[in-house]
Design a protein around this motif. Structure first.
Motif, PDB file in Angstrom:
ATOM      1  N   LEU A 220       0.850  -1.179   0.000  1.00  0.00           N
ATOM      2  CA  LEU A 220       0.000   0.000   0.000  1.00  0.00           C
ATOM      3  C   LEU A 220       0.889   1.232   0.000  1.00  0.00           C
ATOM      4  O   LEU A 220       1.879   1.296   0.739  1.00  0.00           O
ATOM      5  N   ALA A 222       0.434   5.395   0.315  1.00  0.00           N
ATOM      6  CA  ALA A 222      -0.481   6.500   0.550  1.00  0.00           C
ATOM      7  C   ALA A 222      -0.044   7.737  -0.222  1.00  0.00           C
ATOM      8  O   ALA A 222       1.120   8.163  -0.139  1.00  0.00           O
ATOM      9  N   THR A 227      -4.896   6.021  -1.882  1.00  0.00           N
ATOM     10  CA  THR A 227      -3.868   5.022  -1.595  1.00  0.00           C
ATOM     11  C   THR A 227      -3.782   4.068  -2.778  1.00  0.00           C
ATOM     12  O   THR A 227      -4.809   3.602  -3.282  1.00  0.00           O
ATOM     13  N   LEU A 229      -2.875   0.480  -4.261  1.00  0.00           N
ATOM     14  CA  LEU A 229      -2.693  -0.923  -3.897  1.00  0.00           C
ATOM     15  C   LEU A 229      -1.923  -1.600  -5.020  1.00  0.00           C
ATOM     16  O   LEU A 229      -2.389  -1.634  -6.167  1.00  0.00           O
ATOM     17  N   ASP A 241     -10.267   5.050   0.252  1.00  0.00           N
ATOM     18  CA  ASP A 241     -10.112   4.364   1.532  1.00  0.00           C
ATOM     19  C   ASP A 241      -9.839   2.893   1.279  1.00  0.00           C
ATOM     20  O   ASP A 241     -10.374   2.310   0.325  1.00  0.00           O
ATOM     21  N   VAL A 242      -9.031   2.293   2.148  1.00  0.00           N
ATOM     22  CA  VAL A 242      -8.699   0.875   2.061  1.00  0.00           C
ATOM     23  C   VAL A 242      -9.121   0.203   3.363  1.00  0.00           C
ATOM     24  O   VAL A 242      -8.800   0.702   4.452  1.00  0.00           O
ATOM     25  N   LEU A 244      -8.754  -3.369   5.365  1.00  0.00           N
ATOM     26  CA  LEU A 244      -8.101  -4.671   5.463  1.00  0.00           C
ATOM     27  C   LEU A 244      -9.021  -5.611   6.230  1.00  0.00           C
ATOM     28  O   LEU A 244      -9.332  -5.381   7.402  1.00  0.00           O
ATOM     29  N   PHE A 254       0.300  -3.786  10.477  1.00  0.00           N
ATOM     30  CA  PHE A 254      -0.834  -2.977  10.907  1.00  0.00           C
ATOM     31  C   PHE A 254      -1.519  -3.528  12.150  1.00  0.00           C
ATOM     32  O   PHE A 254      -1.860  -2.779  13.059  1.00  0.00           O
ATOM     33  N   LEU A 366      -0.896   4.399   8.560  1.00  0.00           N
ATOM     34  CA  LEU A 366      -1.166   4.734   7.166  1.00  0.00           C
ATOM     35  C   LEU A 366      -2.518   5.434   7.099  1.00  0.00           C
ATOM     36  O   LEU A 366      -3.504   4.906   7.600  1.00  0.00           O
ATOM     37  N   ARG A 368      -6.157   6.801   5.912  1.00  0.00           N
ATOM     38  CA  ARG A 368      -7.280   6.288   5.124  1.00  0.00           C
ATOM     39  C   ARG A 368      -7.234   4.763   4.971  1.00  0.00           C
ATOM     40  O   ARG A 368      -7.788   4.201   4.032  1.00  0.00           O
ATOM     41  N   THR A 369      -6.583   4.098   5.910  1.00  0.00           N
ATOM     42  CA  THR A 369      -6.525   2.630   5.929  1.00  0.00           C
ATOM     43  C   THR A 369      -7.182   2.153   7.217  1.00  0.00           C
ATOM     44  O   THR A 369      -6.912   2.668   8.304  1.00  0.00           O
ATOM     45  N   TRP A 370      -8.061   1.174   7.082  1.00  0.00           N
ATOM     46  CA  TRP A 370      -8.904   0.721   8.182  1.00  0.00           C
ATOM     47  C   TRP A 370      -8.781  -0.785   8.346  1.00  0.00           C
ATOM     48  O   TRP A 370      -8.452  -1.500   7.392  1.00  0.00           O
TER      49      TRP A 370
END
Length: 411
Positions: A220, A222, A227, A229, A241-242, A244, A254, A366, A368-370
């Protein structure tokens, strides 16, 4: 982290997630979609968590891309217990000692609401997944004896949770088992988890979501507003937005190490073995090691437990015979029947956390990564909860309970 066939370092672990023959096969899968160039939300993972998320965000009008190295529902989803229940592995009384009574009760109520909302959503969409209401019965064990179980039931009821205490004689009379005290909840339900996953993905696709597989996300990157991929085969996708949602193949950069892996074991009989009383509830124990038992629509008795603190597939498989035998012996004692035999068995990776609650929230390293990881023994309910919480966080509406499920609450 492990390396894939390309030699690139993967975003997540590569694991042999299950062994043996499960009851819930994913069946025929629709062909994968081409990888889009840009989307609002990219979901990495193809199991039940990803499916609930994809259907939710696609129905909100967001462009959604689901990406997984496997076909949908071909990982741990097919090894699920398939019971969607309000109760969690950590009793409310124990959670009170960890988090205080107000927060602990709110956590239990929020999970109960997520279960009810998921049930209503499945019904509204008309997804064919063999859904039916089946009570759960938690029996006394070495974690909660009869007196402690009665106190636990009173505590739950004081916070509006629908649990009824049964004496040993009452549980034996209602469910036809050897006498043991228990707590019963009548609003839980069961599903075919693979069919539910594929049905939710079909609904997401009806709202123009894409599902691309096999496709292994390895990195990933950013940018200012999106982001990127990167896939192992050289393709890439940009997402605002990403999420996981890779199940028990952890993204170790993460997900904190407090969220660990175990191995669990399950057996199933041939169809038609379950007697009428044995179809009336999912039974599980307030014990360590625990046993859970349920019957499906075909009358198979399905039982599991005997978890071990090991995430090695080879160790898990080496113990399959011994663990299957131990589960079968417990079944014979519970139902007072010696004619129950094993038709199929399986073992699988299983996630846990110190408080038996999931990891839901923003990645700290990171933007916008959830993360949406249903570790803790109630995966389908936690998947529904993750969709509710992440909708609030990603859309900016917020969620008052999000901090209780943060991936970093153990730091």
């Amino acid at each position: 982290m492990t390396r894939g066939a390309s030699g690139l370092m993967g975003l997540t672990e590569h694991r042999d997630l299950r062994s043996g023959e499960t009851v819930w096969g994913p069946g025929k899968t629709a062909p994968g979609d081409p990888l889009p160039d840009t989307v609002d939300i990219a979901i990495v993972g193809g199991g039940i968590v990803a499916a609930i998320l994809a259907e939710r965000f696609a129905s909100l009008g967001r462009s959604v891309a689901v990406i997984d190295r496997r076909e949908p529902a071909h990982g741990s989803t097919a090894a699920s217990t398939a019971q969607v229940m309000c109760a969690m592995d950590t009793p409310l009384g124990e959670l009170v000692s960890l988090k205080g009574e107000a927060q602990a009760a709110q956590i239990w109520r929020r999970v109960q609401d997520a279960v009810a909302n998921l049930s209503a959503r499945i019904d509204a969409l008309g997804i064919a997944c063999e859904k039916q209401q089946v009570p759960t019965l938690c029996l006394e064990g070495d974690v909660l004896d009869a007196a402690a179980l009665e106190q636990e039931g009173a505590l739950r009821r004081s916070h509006g949770l629908p649990y009824v205490f049964l004496t040993a004689e009452q549980s034996a009379e209602r469910f036809g088992i050897s006498p043991r005290a228990g707590l019963v909840c009548d609003i839980d339900f069961e599903v075919d988890p693979a069919a539910l996953t594929l049905g939710l993905f079909a609904e997401a696709r009806a709202h123009d979501a894409t599902i691309t597989f096999p496709a292994d996300v390895v990195a990933l990157h950013a940018g200012d507003t999106t982001t990127r991929l990167d896939l192992a085969d050289g393709r890439s996708l940009d997402a605002r937005d990403v999420i996981l949602a890779t199940g028990y193949e952890r993204p170790l950069l993460f997900l904190p190490p407090a969220f660990s892996l175990l191995s669990t074991f399950v057996i199933a009989t041939a169809p038609g073995v379950a007697l009428p009383n044995e179809r009336e509830a999912m039974i599980w124990e307030a014990a360590d090691p625990y046993l859970y038992v349920r019957a499906d629509r075909d009358g198979r008795i399905i039982a599991g437990g005997e978890d071990i603190e090991a995430d090695s597939a080879s160790r898990r498989d080496a113990l399959m015979d011994a663990k299957s035998g131990a589960i079968l012996a417990q079944l014979h004692r519970l139902f007072q029947r010696e004619d129950i035999e094993i038709e199929r068995r399986w073992s699988a990776a299983f996630g846990s956390s110190p408080d038996s609650l999931p990891a839901i929230g923003a990645a700290a390293n990171l933007p916008r990564t959830w993360m949406a990881y249903g570790y803790g023994g109630n995966g389908i309910a936690f998947a529904a909860l993750a969709a509710e919480i992440l909708e609030g966080l990603i859309t900016g509406k917020g969620d008052g309970d999000a901090a209780a499920f943060s991936p970093y609450r153990f730091a």
